[in-house]
Design a protein around this motif. Structure first.
Motif, PDB file in Angstrom:
ATOM      1  N   LYS A 141      -7.508  -6.111  -1.871  1.00 14.73           N
ATOM      2  CA  LYS A 141      -6.977  -6.756  -0.659  1.00 14.73           C
ATOM      3  C   LYS A 141      -5.602  -6.189  -0.302  1.00 14.73           C
ATOM      4  CE  LYS A 141      -7.299 -11.322  -0.864  1.00 14.73           C
ATOM      5  NZ  LYS A 141      -7.402 -12.629  -1.545  1.00 14.73           N
ATOM      6  N   LEU A 142      -4.750  -6.024  -1.318  1.00 17.16           N
ATOM      7  CA  LEU A 142      -3.401  -5.501  -1.059  1.00 17.16           C
ATOM      8  C   LEU A 142      -3.455  -4.055  -0.562  1.00 17.16           C
ATOM      9  CD1 LEU A 142      -1.167  -6.771  -3.989  1.00 17.16           C
ATOM     10  CD2 LEU A 142      -1.212  -7.552  -1.649  1.00 17.16           C
ATOM     11  N   LEU A 143      -4.349  -3.270  -1.166  1.00 14.96           N
ATOM     12  CA  LEU A 143      -4.437  -1.859  -0.790  1.00 14.96           C
ATOM     13  C   LEU A 143      -5.003  -1.699   0.622  1.00 14.96           C
ATOM     14  CD1 LEU A 143      -5.730  -0.278  -4.145  1.00 14.96           C
ATOM     15  CD2 LEU A 143      -3.386  -0.586  -3.374  1.00 14.96           C
ATOM     16  N   LEU A 144      -5.745  -2.697   1.086  1.00 18.83           N
ATOM     17  CA  LEU A 144      -6.351  -2.624   2.418  1.00 18.83           C
ATOM     18  C   LEU A 144      -5.419  -3.100   3.530  1.00 18.83           C
ATOM     19  CD1 LEU A 144      -9.863  -3.977   1.398  1.00 18.83           C
ATOM     20  CD2 LEU A 144      -9.464  -1.749   2.474  1.00 18.83           C
ATOM     21  N   GLN A 145      -4.315  -3.754   3.170  1.00 19.13           N
ATOM     22  CA  GLN A 145      -3.453  -4.387   4.169  1.00 19.13           C
ATOM     23  C   GLN A 145      -2.451  -3.446   4.847  1.00 19.13           C
ATOM     24  OE1 GLN A 145      -1.738  -7.576   1.909  1.00 19.13           O
ATOM     25  NE2 GLN A 145      -3.425  -8.972   2.328  1.00 19.13           N
ATOM     26  N   SER A 146      -2.367  -2.204   4.387  1.00 20.43           N
ATOM     27  CA  SER A 146      -1.395  -1.242   4.939  1.00 20.43           C
ATOM     28  C   SER A 146       0.018  -1.808   4.910  1.00 20.43           C
ATOM     29  CB  SER A 146      -1.763  -0.845   6.372  1.00 20.43           C
ATOM     30  OG  SER A 146      -3.050  -0.302   6.412  1.00 20.43           O
ATOM     31  N   ASN A 147       0.447  -2.285   3.751  1.00 16.83           N
ATOM     32  CA  ASN A 147       1.797  -2.831   3.604  1.00 16.83           C
ATOM     33  C   ASN A 147       2.828  -1.708   3.551  1.00 16.83           C
ATOM     34  OD1 ASN A 147       1.375  -5.835   3.166  1.00 16.83           O
ATOM     35  ND2 ASN A 147       0.017  -5.019   1.618  1.00 16.83           N
ATOM     36  N   ASP A 148       4.051  -2.021   3.968  1.00 18.25           N
ATOM     37  CA  ASP A 148       5.142  -1.046   3.853  1.00 18.25           C
ATOM     38  C   ASP A 148       5.598  -0.926   2.406  1.00 18.25           C
ATOM     39  OD1 ASP A 148       5.466  -0.605   6.740  1.00 18.25           O
ATOM     40  OD2 ASP A 148       6.086  -2.712   6.754  1.00 18.25           O
ATOM     41  N   ILE A 149       5.566  -2.058   1.699  1.00 12.53           N
ATOM     42  CA  ILE A 149       5.988  -2.082   0.288  1.00 12.53           C
ATOM     43  C   ILE A 149       4.931  -2.818  -0.529  1.00 12.53           C
ATOM     44  CG2 ILE A 149       7.721  -2.905  -1.369  1.00 12.53           C
ATOM     45  CD1 ILE A 149       9.796  -2.785   0.830  1.00 12.53           C
ATOM     46  N   LEU A 150       4.565  -2.229  -1.657  1.00 10.87           N
ATOM     47  CA  LEU A 150       3.685  -2.906  -2.615  1.00 10.87           C
ATOM     48  C   LEU A 150       4.511  -3.310  -3.823  1.00 10.87           C
ATOM     49  CD1 LEU A 150       0.369  -0.832  -2.890  1.00 10.87           C
ATOM     50  CD2 LEU A 150       0.714  -3.027  -1.763  1.00 10.87           C
ATOM     51  N   LEU A 151       4.479  -4.587  -4.190  1.00 10.15           N
ATOM     52  CA  LEU A 151       5.116  -5.073  -5.404  1.00 10.15           C
ATOM     53  C   LEU A 151       4.002  -5.386  -6.390  1.00 10.15           C
ATOM     54  CD1 LEU A 151       7.646  -7.597  -3.772  1.00 10.15           C
ATOM     55  CD2 LEU A 151       8.037  -5.188  -4.308  1.00 10.15           C
ATOM     56  N   LEU A 152       3.944  -4.640  -7.479  1.00  9.02           N
ATOM     57  CA  LEU A 152       2.828  -4.766  -8.429  1.00  9.02           C
ATOM     58  C   LEU A 152       3.347  -5.219  -9.792  1.00  9.02           C
ATOM     59  CD1 LEU A 152       0.938  -1.425  -7.586  1.00  9.02           C
ATOM     60  CD2 LEU A 152       0.673  -3.646  -6.494  1.00  9.02           C
ATOM     61  N   ASP A 153       2.970  -6.416 -10.193  1.00  3.60           N
ATOM     62  CA  ASP A 153       3.407  -6.965 -11.476  1.00  3.60           C
ATOM     63  C   ASP A 153       2.298  -6.757 -12.507  1.00  3.60           C
ATOM     64  OD1 ASP A 153       4.843  -8.223 -13.422  1.00  3.60           O
ATOM     65  OD2 ASP A 153       5.019 -10.151 -12.410  1.00  3.60           O
ATOM     66  N   GLU A 154       2.491  -5.803 -13.399  1.00  2.00           N
ATOM     67  CA  GLU A 154       1.518  -5.457 -14.443  1.00  2.00           C
ATOM     68  C   GLU A 154       0.127  -5.167 -13.845  1.00  2.00           C
ATOM     69  OE1 GLU A 154       2.358  -4.935 -17.429  1.00  2.00           O
ATOM     70  OE2 GLU A 154       4.103  -6.148 -17.921  1.00  2.00           O
ATOM     71  N   PRO A 155       0.013  -4.179 -12.941  1.00  2.00           N
ATOM     72  CA  PRO A 155      -1.282  -3.948 -12.273  1.00  2.00           C
ATOM     73  C   PRO A 155      -2.367  -3.415 -13.201  1.00  2.00           C
ATOM     74  CG  PRO A 155       0.264  -2.198 -11.721  1.00  2.00           C
ATOM     75  CD  PRO A 155       1.041  -3.228 -12.484  1.00  2.00           C
ATOM     76  N   THR A 156      -2.004  -2.799 -14.326  1.00  2.00           N
ATOM     77  CA  THR A 156      -3.024  -2.201 -15.199  1.00  2.00           C
ATOM     78  C   THR A 156      -3.504  -3.153 -16.293  1.00  2.00           C
ATOM     79  OG1 THR A 156      -1.347  -1.253 -16.689  1.00  2.00           O
ATOM     80  CG2 THR A 156      -2.054   0.109 -14.844  1.00  2.00           C
ATOM     81  N   ASN A 157      -2.939  -4.359 -16.326  1.00  2.00           N
ATOM     82  CA  ASN A 157      -3.261  -5.298 -17.413  1.00  2.00           C
ATOM     83  C   ASN A 157      -4.753  -5.526 -17.604  1.00  2.00           C
ATOM     84  OD1 ASN A 157      -0.844  -5.838 -18.567  1.00  2.00           O
ATOM     85  ND2 ASN A 157      -0.711  -7.962 -17.933  1.00  2.00           N
ATOM     86  N   HIS A 158      -5.487  -5.651 -16.493  1.00  2.00           N
ATOM     87  CA  HIS A 158      -6.907  -6.000 -16.584  1.00  2.00           C
ATOM     88  C   HIS A 158      -7.823  -4.844 -16.187  1.00  2.00           C
ATOM     89  CE1 HIS A 158      -5.980 -10.224 -17.302  1.00  2.00           C
ATOM     90  NE2 HIS A 158      -5.080 -10.135 -16.346  1.00  2.00           N
ATOM     91  N   TYR A 174       0.117   6.972  -1.729  1.00  3.18           N
ATOM     92  CA  TYR A 174       0.377   5.815  -0.865  1.00  3.18           C
ATOM     93  C   TYR A 174       1.571   6.108   0.042  1.00  3.18           C
ATOM     94  CZ  TYR A 174       0.663   0.906   0.500  1.00  3.18           C
ATOM     95  OH  TYR A 174       0.662  -0.260   1.210  1.00  3.18           O
ATOM     96  N   PRO A 175       1.432   5.903   1.369  1.00  5.45           N
ATOM     97  CA  PRO A 175       2.513   6.285   2.284  1.00  5.45           C
ATOM     98  C   PRO A 175       3.736   5.375   2.238  1.00  5.45           C
ATOM     99  CG  PRO A 175       0.699   5.261   3.496  1.00  5.45           C
ATOM    100  CD  PRO A 175       0.236   5.408   2.080  1.00  5.45           C
ATOM    101  N   GLY A 176       3.595   4.151   1.702  1.00  6.07           N
ATOM    102  CA  GLY A 176       4.729   3.225   1.636  1.00  6.07           C
ATOM    103  C   GLY A 176       5.457   3.315   0.306  1.00  6.07           C
ATOM    104  N   ALA A 177       6.396   2.397   0.109  1.00  6.26           N
ATOM    105  CA  ALA A 177       7.129   2.313  -1.160  1.00  6.26           C
ATOM    106  C   ALA A 177       6.357   1.423  -2.127  1.00  6.26           C
ATOM    107  CB  ALA A 177       8.525   1.748  -0.926  1.00  6.26           C
ATOM    108  N   VAL A 178       6.446   1.744  -3.422  1.00  4.02           N
ATOM    109  CA  VAL A 178       5.749   0.959  -4.442  1.00  4.02           C
ATOM    110  C   VAL A 178       6.748   0.581  -5.531  1.00  4.02           C
ATOM    111  CG1 VAL A 178       3.830   0.907  -6.075  1.00  4.02           C
ATOM    112  CG2 VAL A 178       3.624   2.270  -4.002  1.00  4.02           C
ATOM    113  N   VAL A 179       6.809  -0.712  -5.866  1.00  4.33           N
ATOM    114  CA  VAL A 179       7.664  -1.183  -6.961  1.00  4.33           C
ATOM    115  C   VAL A 179       6.739  -1.750  -8.031  1.00  4.33           C
ATOM    116  CG1 VAL A 179       9.555  -2.695  -7.648  1.00  4.33           C
ATOM    117  CG2 VAL A 179       9.500  -1.765  -5.331  1.00  4.33           C
ATOM    118  N   ILE A 180       6.837  -1.201  -9.242  1.00  5.29           N
ATOM    119  CA  ILE A 180       5.898  -1.557 -10.313  1.00  5.29           C
ATOM    120  C   ILE A 180       6.642  -2.125 -11.510  1.00  5.29           C
ATOM    121  CG2 ILE A 180       4.178  -0.648 -11.942  1.00  5.29           C
ATOM    122  CD1 ILE A 180       3.746   1.678  -9.927  1.00  5.29           C
ATOM    123  N   VAL A 181       6.150  -3.255 -12.011  1.00  5.22           N
ATOM    124  CA  VAL A 181       6.574  -3.741 -13.326  1.00  5.22           C
ATOM    125  C   VAL A 181       5.426  -3.435 -14.270  1.00  5.22           C
ATOM    126  CG1 VAL A 181       6.964  -5.804 -14.723  1.00  5.22           C
ATOM    127  CG2 VAL A 181       8.118  -5.571 -12.537  1.00  5.22           C
TER     128      VAL A 181
END
Length: 351
Positions: A141-158, A174-181
């Motif tokens: 859902k997040l990847l489909l929304q064309s957000n300017d910024i993606l905030l991903l909290d532990e995206p690889t956990n599952h 990804y054309p936008g900014a990505v912030v990953i924890v």
């Protein structure tokens, strides 16, 4: 853990207010936030849940359906009201096209397949999937929304390995900014180009991916220590001169000048390390036997879905065993069987 990484993401997403300070952003900025804990409404299929990413498109579809329904029922073809409906439906079709309304279904299927779903999964209810698969739906859902910024909290956990590799490729392009924890070192190295360390309430910003940041941080610390040592020598020499000049009336002015100079020095501080750790001990009361677990002909089904079939396994003391496989293959189910959490078919003997 506990340094404030997830808190920082919540503040950036405006989900949490900071106690002090300001955040300046563009008014039209679109932020997508993937949290660690996800709640789903029951009763929706995978596709229906993924389509939730397109709220604007869905709204327009509903409005167009409503207008078409009115146009089919009305017979006042020459009236202003009928003409206005025609104008409105035309305007909505234009908006629909701009928002990607004619492509969103194909895009959704492409993203879901990239994250490991098969076409046969699209019409299954979300509650029939494990936590890992539900995390993927939210990520889709997040990847489909064309957000300017993606905030991903532990995206690889599952995610399993294939999906992590797919996600790495997607985020790199990804054309936008990505912030990953994340605590996944390889994932960070493959995706990021900047590392912000949060330690003891402060942040340290490095323009490098994780492994290079570790090297750079160590180099900076060595430089800081050397600079601090040199500065300390200069301070000590100045202090000795001050003591020496204070004793002479003719040098009192010079002593005062040196004191002012000393006060103006910007003292070099070496960044502190947060070395706090958790120490846990689990003393074994009885030395276990050589065989810890002996399982024979283990099977487990959830309704018509057979997760495990005729599993034979022996686990010996001191062995280190990994259960690997795609999400939903039965890794957690097998672990739950071993600790007696769920019923099963077959024989299980604990040492």
């Amino acid at each position: 853990n506990g340094a404030g990484k997830s808190t920082m993401l919540k503040i950036l997403s405006r989900e949490m207010e900071p106690d002090s300070g300001q955040i300046a952003t563009d008014k039209e900025l679109k932020i997508g936030f993937l949290k660690q804990d996800i709640d789903f409404d029951h009763g929706k299929t995978v596709l229906e849940e993924a389509y939730e990413a397109f709220t604007e498109i869905m709204d327009i579809e509903a409005k167009v359906d409503q207008i078409n329904h009115q146009l089919a029922e009305r017979t006042d073809y020459e009236s202003d009201a009928y003409h206005q409906l025609m104008v409105d439906v035309n305007e909505y079709h234009h908006q629909y096209e701009i928002l990607g309304g004619y492509n969103y279904q194909g895009e959704t299927e492409k993203i879901l397949q990239g994250l490991g779903f098969q076409r046969k999964d699209f019409d299954k209810l979300t509650e029939t999937f494990s936590g890992g698969w539900r995390m993927r739906i939210e990520l889709a859902k997040l990847l489909l929304q064309s957000n300017d910024i993606l905030l991903l909290d532990e995206p690889t956990n599952h995610l399993d390995i294939e999906s992590i590799i797919w996600l790495e490729g997607f985020l790199r392009n990804y054309p936008g900014a990505v912030v990953i924890v994340s605590h996944d070192k390889m994932f960070l190295d493959n995706v990021t180009n900047r590392t912000i360390e949060i330690s003891l309430g402060r942040i340290y910003d490095y323009p490098k991916p994780y492994s290079k940041y570790l090297v750079l941080r160590e180099e900076l610390k060595v430089q800081q220590l050397a600079s601090q040592k040199n500065q300390q020598k200069q301070i000590e020499q100045t202090e000795k001169l001050i003591e020496k000049f204070r004793a002479k009336a003719s040098k009192a002015t010079m002593a005062q000048s040196l004191i002012k100079k000393l006060d103006r020095i910007d003292r070099i501080e070496v960044d502190e390390d947060d070395n706090s750790v958790m120490t846990l001990k689990f003393p074994v009361s009885v030395t276990p036997g050589k065989v810890v677990i002996e399982a024979h002909n283990i099977s487990k089904s959830y309704g018509s879905n057979q997760v495990l079939k005729h599993i034979d396994i022996v686990i010996e003391r001191d062995s280190k065993t990994a259960f690997v496989g795609q999400n939903g293959q039965g890794k957690s189910t097998l672990a739950k069987i071993m600790v007696g959490d769920i019923k099963f078919e077959g024989h299980l003997k604990l040492g």
